[in-house]
Design a protein around this motif. Structure first.
Motif, PDB file in Angstrom:
ATOM      1  N   ALA A 221      21.621 112.995  57.350  1.00  0.00           N
ATOM      2  CA  ALA A 221      21.263 114.009  56.222  1.00  0.00           C
ATOM      3  C   ALA A 221      21.337 113.732  55.002  1.00  0.00           C
ATOM      4  CB  ALA A 221      22.439 115.310  56.593  1.00  0.00           C
ATOM      5  N   ARG A 222      20.838 114.124  54.217  1.00  0.00           N
ATOM      6  CA  ARG A 222      20.570 113.704  52.665  1.00  0.00           C
ATOM      7  C   ARG A 222      20.525 114.894  51.701  1.00  0.00           C
ATOM      8  NH1 ARG A 222      15.365 109.799  52.853  1.00  0.00           N
ATOM      9  NH2 ARG A 222      13.914 111.575  53.058  1.00  0.00           N
ATOM     10  N   VAL A 223      20.633 114.861  50.478  1.00  0.00           N
ATOM     11  CA  VAL A 223      20.183 115.686  49.309  1.00  0.00           C
ATOM     12  C   VAL A 223      18.758 115.309  49.033  1.00  0.00           C
ATOM     13  CG1 VAL A 223      20.685 116.557  46.999  1.00  0.00           C
ATOM     14  CG2 VAL A 223      22.516 115.963  48.576  1.00  0.00           C
ATOM     15  N   SER A 224      17.951 116.251  49.285  1.00  0.00           N
ATOM     16  CA  SER A 224      16.521 115.898  48.752  1.00  0.00           C
ATOM     17  C   SER A 224      16.148 115.401  47.551  1.00  0.00           C
ATOM     18  CB  SER A 224      15.608 117.182  49.419  1.00  0.00           C
ATOM     19  OG  SER A 224      14.271 116.924  48.847  1.00  0.00           O
ATOM     20  N   ALA A 225      15.497 114.543  47.250  1.00  0.00           N
ATOM     21  CA  ALA A 225      15.041 114.195  45.864  1.00  0.00           C
ATOM     22  C   ALA A 225      14.296 114.871  45.342  1.00  0.00           C
ATOM     23  CB  ALA A 225      14.716 112.460  46.066  1.00  0.00           C
ATOM     24  N   GLN A 226      13.196 115.790  46.155  1.00  0.00           N
ATOM     25  CA  GLN A 226      11.964 116.321  46.012  1.00  0.00           C
ATOM     26  C   GLN A 226      12.275 117.852  45.909  1.00  0.00           C
ATOM     27  OE1 GLN A 226      11.528 113.955  48.472  1.00  0.00           O
ATOM     28  NE2 GLN A 226      11.195 112.493  46.792  1.00  0.00           N
ATOM     29  N   HIS A 227      13.211 118.345  46.494  1.00  0.00           N
ATOM     30  CA  HIS A 227      13.571 119.723  46.501  1.00  0.00           C
ATOM     31  C   HIS A 227      14.980 120.221  46.548  1.00  0.00           C
ATOM     32  CE1 HIS A 227       9.361 119.715  48.353  1.00  0.00           C
ATOM     33  NE2 HIS A 227      10.050 118.988  49.210  1.00  0.00           N
ATOM     34  N   PRO A 228      15.517 121.441  46.097  1.00  0.00           N
ATOM     35  CA  PRO A 228      16.633 121.827  45.863  1.00  0.00           C
ATOM     36  C   PRO A 228      17.436 121.979  47.406  1.00  0.00           C
ATOM     37  CG  PRO A 228      15.425 123.553  45.358  1.00  0.00           C
ATOM     38  CD  PRO A 228      14.249 122.509  45.630  1.00  0.00           C
ATOM     39  N   THR A 229      17.458 121.286  48.198  1.00  0.00           N
ATOM     40  CA  THR A 229      17.650 121.717  49.576  1.00  0.00           C
ATOM     41  C   THR A 229      18.712 120.213  50.161  1.00  0.00           C
ATOM     42  OG1 THR A 229      15.958 120.205  50.372  1.00  0.00           O
ATOM     43  CG2 THR A 229      15.504 122.542  49.966  1.00  0.00           C
ATOM     44  N   VAL A 230      19.245 120.611  51.309  1.00  0.00           N
ATOM     45  CA  VAL A 230      19.785 119.695  52.017  1.00  0.00           C
ATOM     46  C   VAL A 230      18.798 119.376  53.116  1.00  0.00           C
ATOM     47  CG1 VAL A 230      21.690 119.124  53.697  1.00  0.00           C
ATOM     48  CG2 VAL A 230      22.361 119.914  51.593  1.00  0.00           C
ATOM     49  N   GLU A 231      18.683 118.109  53.364  1.00  0.00           N
ATOM     50  CA  GLU A 231      17.415 117.833  54.428  1.00  0.00           C
ATOM     51  C   GLU A 231      18.101 117.208  55.844  1.00  0.00           C
ATOM     52  OE1 GLU A 231      13.604 114.743  55.200  1.00  0.00           O
ATOM     53  OE2 GLU A 231      14.815 114.641  53.350  1.00  0.00           O
ATOM     54  N   VAL A 232      18.302 117.840  56.773  1.00  0.00           N
ATOM     55  CA  VAL A 232      18.912 117.576  58.049  1.00  0.00           C
ATOM     56  C   VAL A 232      17.696 116.767  58.961  1.00  0.00           C
ATOM     57  CG1 VAL A 232      20.157 118.427  59.993  1.00  0.00           C
ATOM     58  CG2 VAL A 232      20.403 119.708  57.827  1.00  0.00           C
ATOM     59  N   ARG A 233      18.161 115.678  59.224  1.00  0.00           N
ATOM     60  CA  ARG A 233      17.134 114.518  59.575  1.00  0.00           C
ATOM     61  C   ARG A 233      17.596 114.118  61.016  1.00  0.00           C
ATOM     62  NH1 ARG A 233      14.105 111.940  56.352  1.00  0.00           N
ATOM     63  NH2 ARG A 233      14.525 109.656  57.329  1.00  0.00           N
ATOM     64  N   ALA A 234      18.452 114.494  61.644  1.00  0.00           N
ATOM     65  CA  ALA A 234      18.981 113.934  62.863  1.00  0.00           C
ATOM     66  C   ALA A 234      18.349 114.169  64.108  1.00  0.00           C
ATOM     67  CB  ALA A 234      20.396 114.664  63.296  1.00  0.00           C
ATOM     68  N   ALA A 235      17.470 115.445  64.188  1.00  0.00           N
ATOM     69  CA  ALA A 235      16.602 115.855  65.346  1.00  0.00           C
ATOM     70  C   ALA A 235      15.421 114.780  65.613  1.00  0.00           C
ATOM     71  CB  ALA A 235      16.583 117.300  65.452  1.00  0.00           C
ATOM     72  N   ASP A 236      15.132 114.685  67.213  1.00  0.00           N
ATOM     73  CA  ASP A 236      13.847 114.461  67.444  1.00  0.00           C
ATOM     74  C   ASP A 236      12.912 115.585  67.180  1.00  0.00           C
ATOM     75  OD1 ASP A 236      15.036 112.037  68.658  1.00  0.00           O
ATOM     76  OD2 ASP A 236      14.491 112.753  70.550  1.00  0.00           O
ATOM     77  N   VAL A 237      11.694 115.200  67.215  1.00  0.00           N
ATOM     78  CA  VAL A 237      10.747 116.334  67.124  1.00  0.00           C
ATOM     79  C   VAL A 237      10.810 116.919  68.442  1.00  0.00           C
ATOM     80  CG1 VAL A 237       8.605 114.957  68.042  1.00  0.00           C
ATOM     81  CG2 VAL A 237       8.351 117.108  66.600  1.00  0.00           C
ATOM     82  N   CYS A 238      10.711 118.475  68.467  1.00  0.00           N
ATOM     83  CA  CYS A 238      10.837 119.186  69.863  1.00  0.00           C
ATOM     84  C   CYS A 238       9.615 119.214  70.583  1.00  0.00           C
ATOM     85  CB  CYS A 238      11.816 120.363  69.776  1.00  0.00           C
ATOM     86  SG  CYS A 238      13.144 120.163  68.925  1.00  0.00           S
ATOM     87  N   LEU A 239       9.670 119.260  71.802  1.00  0.00           N
ATOM     88  CA  LEU A 239       8.208 119.491  72.611  1.00  0.00           C
ATOM     89  C   LEU A 239       7.995 120.719  72.669  1.00  0.00           C
ATOM     90  CD1 LEU A 239       6.354 118.434  74.765  1.00  0.00           C
ATOM     91  CD2 LEU A 239       7.923 118.898  76.424  1.00  0.00           C
ATOM     92  N   ASP A 240       8.879 121.922  72.522  1.00  0.00           N
ATOM     93  CA  ASP A 240       8.660 122.961  72.782  1.00  0.00           C
ATOM     94  C   ASP A 240       9.050 123.621  71.321  1.00  0.00           C
ATOM     95  OD1 ASP A 240       9.114 125.860  73.077  1.00  0.00           O
ATOM     96  OD2 ASP A 240       9.262 125.773  75.200  1.00  0.00           O
ATOM     97  N   VAL A 241       8.153 124.492  70.744  1.00  0.00           N
ATOM     98  CA  VAL A 241       8.204 124.809  69.322  1.00  0.00           C
ATOM     99  C   VAL A 241       9.674 125.850  69.207  1.00  0.00           C
ATOM    100  CG1 VAL A 241       7.022 126.995  69.384  1.00  0.00           C
ATOM    101  CG2 VAL A 241       6.992 125.786  67.143  1.00  0.00           C
ATOM    102  N   ARG A 242      10.060 126.382  70.425  1.00  0.00           N
ATOM    103  CA  ARG A 242      11.173 127.482  70.318  1.00  0.00           C
ATOM    104  C   ARG A 242      12.540 126.754  70.049  1.00  0.00           C
ATOM    105  NH1 ARG A 242      10.604 130.099  76.039  1.00  0.00           N
ATOM    106  NH2 ARG A 242       9.762 128.182  76.635  1.00  0.00           N
ATOM    107  N   ASP A 243      12.408 125.246  70.394  1.00  0.00           N
ATOM    108  CA  ASP A 243      13.548 124.437  70.200  1.00  0.00           C
ATOM    109  C   ASP A 243      13.560 124.082  68.753  1.00  0.00           C
ATOM    110  OD1 ASP A 243      13.923 124.576  72.931  1.00  0.00           O
ATOM    111  OD2 ASP A 243      13.134 122.635  73.590  1.00  0.00           O
ATOM    112  N   THR A 244      12.532 123.678  68.216  1.00  0.00           N
ATOM    113  CA  THR A 244      12.371 123.504  66.867  1.00  0.00           C
ATOM    114  C   THR A 244      13.065 124.634  66.033  1.00  0.00           C
ATOM    115  OG1 THR A 244      10.410 122.401  67.266  1.00  0.00           O
ATOM    116  CG2 THR A 244      10.853 122.789  64.924  1.00  0.00           C
ATOM    117  N   VAL A 245      12.495 125.824  66.071  1.00  0.00           N
ATOM    118  CA  VAL A 245      13.233 126.928  65.610  1.00  0.00           C
ATOM    119  C   VAL A 245      14.839 126.953  65.830  1.00  0.00           C
ATOM    120  CG1 VAL A 245      13.246 129.571  65.737  1.00  0.00           C
ATOM    121  CG2 VAL A 245      11.161 128.521  65.983  1.00  0.00           C
TER     122      VAL A 245
END
Length: 369
Positions: A221-245
């Motif tokens: 996870a990191r403070v985004s350099a482009q947006h006023p956000t925290v970027e959480v980067r730990a996850a795999d892309v999810c096969l099922d979009v419901r898991d992404t949500v």
């Protein structure tokens, strides 16, 4: 919150990675010109990634889970339709199930990365899910990073979706997490305590000249350099979009909970980086199928107990956003039907590649759930 999804392009016949990202993006641009979809009118994008057989979508900021799911499905559909026009299928998988290398996208930055990192770069065909959650400023962002770090292995376990690499069952639920730690700047972060300490940490990394630029700070996870956000980067892309949500909802709840704890002056969890690395390895190895390292006690507990602890930890935030019922239902579904890795293993066992690719593509696009 907004979500970036890295997606794999494959040949529909062989299932091997297909180096057709440029063609897909051209086809998508033509489609947008001729028939702009609501998703593109409101924001979001489809763009290139590190390898020629990858693309990345990102959603506009969304306030509700329903809005986020609609946006994710719209961008997956736009990608699917554009890929179909150039003879490719789209898979939401953390690694390529079948063998094949396609080479990196030829840009000055990626060429420099290839020259410096060699095989690590050549083999880095991985797809992650990155969730951006709004924060007021960097002070809040760093305070959030200090408090969510112990929970990020749990998000990896929930999202695990990369059991196969190049036709080999790796025995891991998320082998993408193993491939990511080959980058010199990846993994968990220490407790910073202030924006000044965070900047000093990043500046010290850049001063080594091991990294090309700040964009290569691949921490969980990191403070985004482009947006006023925290970027959480730990996850795999999810096969099922419901898991992404689900991952996005839990990420937002973790950020909100951490922000409240910071404002209330509550102490920061003090787990050391080596322990968090072990917790991440455990989550990548077993996902939800075995024990995880408990974020509060740093000892093994069942995956269900750890995830239930996560739900308890963020319960107030889930209630604030009206997400409690949906998140609990999503977690129950995962423990009943399995993560993306479980579904991939089931499909890939003894099936021919074309049938597997077709099945995974249908789940990716939401035609089958």
């Amino acid at each position: 919150m907004g979500v970036e999804e890295e997606l794999l392009l494959v040949d529909p016949t062989t299932g091997a990675p297909a180096p057709r990202a440029a063609q897909v993006l051209r086809a998508a641009a033509v489609r947008e010109e001729n028939d702009p979809a609501p998703a593109t009118e409101e924001g979001g994008s489809l763009g290139h990634e590190l390898q020629k057989s990858q693309v990345e979508t990102d959603t506009p900021p969304e306030a509700t889970l329903e809005g986020l799911e609609s946006s994710l499905r719209a961008w997956r559909e736009r990608t699917r339709a554009s890929a179909l026009e150039v003879g490719a299928r789209v898979l939401a998988t953390g690694t390529s199930p079948l063998e094949g290398r396609t080479g990196h996208l030829r840009t000055p930055r990626f060429d420099a990365m290839a020259a410096r990192y060699g095989l690590t770069m050549a083999e880095q065909l991985t797809c992650g899910c990155h969730v951006h959650v709004d924060v007021e400023d960097d002070e809040e962002g760093v305070a959030v990073l200090d408090r969510i770090r112990v929970w990020l292995p749990s998000l990896l376990a929930i999202s695990a979706n990369s059991p196969w690499v190049n036709g080999v069952d790796t025995a891991y639920e998320s082998y993408r997490s193993q491939m990511m730690i080959r980058w010199p700047s990846s993994g968990p972060t220490p407790v910073f305590g202030s924006v000044k300490a965070y900047r000093a940490h990043v500046d010290a990394m850049l001063a080594t000249e091991v990294l090309l630029d700040e964009g290569m700070v691949y921490s969980d996870a990191r403070v985004s350099a482009q947006h006023p956000t925290v970027e959480v980067r730990a996850a795999d892309v999810c096969l099922d979009v419901r898991d992404t949500v689900l991952v996005a909802a839990l990420s937002r709840a973790l950020v909100e909970t951490a922000s409240r704890e910071w404002r209330e002056g509550r102490p920061v969890p003090t787990a050391e980086v080596p322990v968090l690395r072990l917790a991440t390895w455990q989550a990548g190895r077993y996902g939800l199928t075995g024990n995880l390292v408990c974020p509060t006690s740093c000892v093994p507990r069942s995956a269900r107990a750890v995830i239930d602890g996560l739900l308890e930890h963020v319960d107030d935030a889930l209630g604030t956003y009206g997400d409690r019922e949906a998140v609990h239902a999503g977690v129950d579904r995962l423990f009943t039907t399995g993560t993306g890795s479980a579904r991939q293993r089931e499909l890939l066992a003894g099936s021919d590649p074309a049938a597997v690719v077709s099945h995974l593509a249908r789940i990716t696009s939401g035609e089958e759930e």
